[in-house]
Design a protein around this motif. Sequence first.
Motif, PDB file in Angstrom:
ATOM      1  N   UNK A   3       0.821  -1.208   0.000  1.00  0.00           N
ATOM      2  CA  UNK A   3       0.000   0.000   0.000  1.00  0.00           C
ATOM      3  C   UNK A   3       0.858   1.262   0.000  1.00  0.00           C
ATOM      4  N   UNK A   4       2.179   1.098   0.194  1.00  0.00           N
ATOM      5  CA  UNK A   4       3.060   2.257   0.280  1.00  0.00           C
ATOM      6  C   UNK A   4       4.463   1.866  -0.165  1.00  0.00           C
ATOM      7  N   UNK A   5       5.159   2.819  -0.805  1.00  0.00           N
ATOM      8  CA  UNK A   5       6.516   2.558  -1.279  1.00  0.00           C
ATOM      9  C   UNK A   5       7.242   3.897  -1.404  1.00  0.00           C
ATOM     10  N   UNK A   6       8.564   3.889  -1.218  1.00  0.00           N
ATOM     11  CA  UNK A   6       9.363   5.107  -1.363  1.00  0.00           C
ATOM     12  C   UNK A   6      10.493   4.886  -2.350  1.00  0.00           C
ATOM     13  N   UNK A   7      10.799   5.956  -3.094  1.00  0.00           N
ATOM     14  CA  UNK A   7      11.963   5.947  -3.979  1.00  0.00           C
ATOM     15  C   UNK A   7      12.737   7.245  -3.778  1.00  0.00           C
ATOM     16  N   UNK A   8      14.027   7.191  -4.080  1.00  0.00           N
ATOM     17  CA  UNK A   8      14.878   8.379  -4.064  1.00  0.00           C
ATOM     18  C   UNK A   8      14.996   8.893  -5.493  1.00  0.00           C
ATOM     19  N   UNK A   9      14.985  10.208  -5.629  1.00  0.00           N
ATOM     20  CA  UNK A   9      15.095  10.843  -6.940  1.00  0.00           C
ATOM     21  C   UNK A   9      16.060  12.012  -6.818  1.00  0.00           C
ATOM     22  N   UNK A  10      17.044  12.063  -7.695  1.00  0.00           N
ATOM     23  CA  UNK A  10      17.962  13.198  -7.746  1.00  0.00           C
ATOM     24  C   UNK A  10      17.475  14.127  -8.864  1.00  0.00           C
ATOM     25  N   UNK A  11      17.276  15.405  -8.568  1.00  0.00           N
ATOM     26  CA  UNK A  11      16.812  16.366  -9.570  1.00  0.00           C
ATOM     27  C   UNK A  11      17.930  16.585 -10.586  1.00  0.00           C
ATOM     28  N   UNK A  34       6.977   6.743  -9.153  1.00  0.00           N
ATOM     29  CA  UNK A  34       6.618   6.206  -7.848  1.00  0.00           C
ATOM     30  C   UNK A  34       5.606   5.081  -7.939  1.00  0.00           C
ATOM     31  N   UNK A  35       4.546   5.281  -8.732  1.00  0.00           N
ATOM     32  CA  UNK A  35       3.531   4.215  -8.804  1.00  0.00           C
ATOM     33  C   UNK A  35       4.030   3.019  -9.605  1.00  0.00           C
ATOM     34  N   UNK A  36       4.909   3.244 -10.575  1.00  0.00           N
ATOM     35  CA  UNK A  36       5.507   2.130 -11.313  1.00  0.00           C
ATOM     36  C   UNK A  36       6.359   1.276 -10.385  1.00  0.00           C
ATOM     37  N   UNK A  37       7.148   1.909  -9.533  1.00  0.00           N
ATOM     38  CA  UNK A  37       8.017   1.170  -8.624  1.00  0.00           C
ATOM     39  C   UNK A  37       7.231   0.517  -7.490  1.00  0.00           C
ATOM     40  N   UNK A  38       6.129   1.122  -7.065  1.00  0.00           N
ATOM     41  CA  UNK A  38       5.267   0.481  -6.065  1.00  0.00           C
ATOM     42  C   UNK A  38       4.692  -0.809  -6.649  1.00  0.00           C
ATOM     43  N   UNK A  39       4.217  -0.749  -7.885  1.00  0.00           N
ATOM     44  CA  UNK A  39       3.674  -1.944  -8.534  1.00  0.00           C
ATOM     45  C   UNK A  39       4.759  -2.997  -8.704  1.00  0.00           C
TER      46      UNK A  39
END
Length: 139
Positions: A3-11, A34-39
Amino acid sequence: MLSEHEIAIRVRYPECDPGGFLHHSRVFIYFEMGRTELLRASGGNYRRWEESGLYAVVVHAECRYLKPARYDDLLRLRTIVRRVTGVKIEHEYLLYREEELLCRGRVVLALVDAEGRIQPIPEEMQTVHVEPRRADRAK
């Protein structure tokens, strides 16, 4: 299904406006990441859905920008499944720089077939346990 997931993103530089600030339109690309990586973390992926004739389409998108991000900032995106119905999936997004909330968004997806007809959400997505909002997610 998570139901929840986190990713790091460098601008990255090409994501910024001439002033070095993250362009507002890029945030929606981050939401999709984010939603692609949660899936993916849940054992699924959009490619399999598409190979089976299902396509995810955005039916609603919104974002509340609170503070800007800049080139080379390291960000953390939390993607949360807020609601799943028979035909829609609602995600909430919280974008942070360290503990500072930069923006919050919401995207509602539906699945359609190749002709654009609404299709039911797959069973594995309907079994997600949606957590109630925690205090740190209040507006």
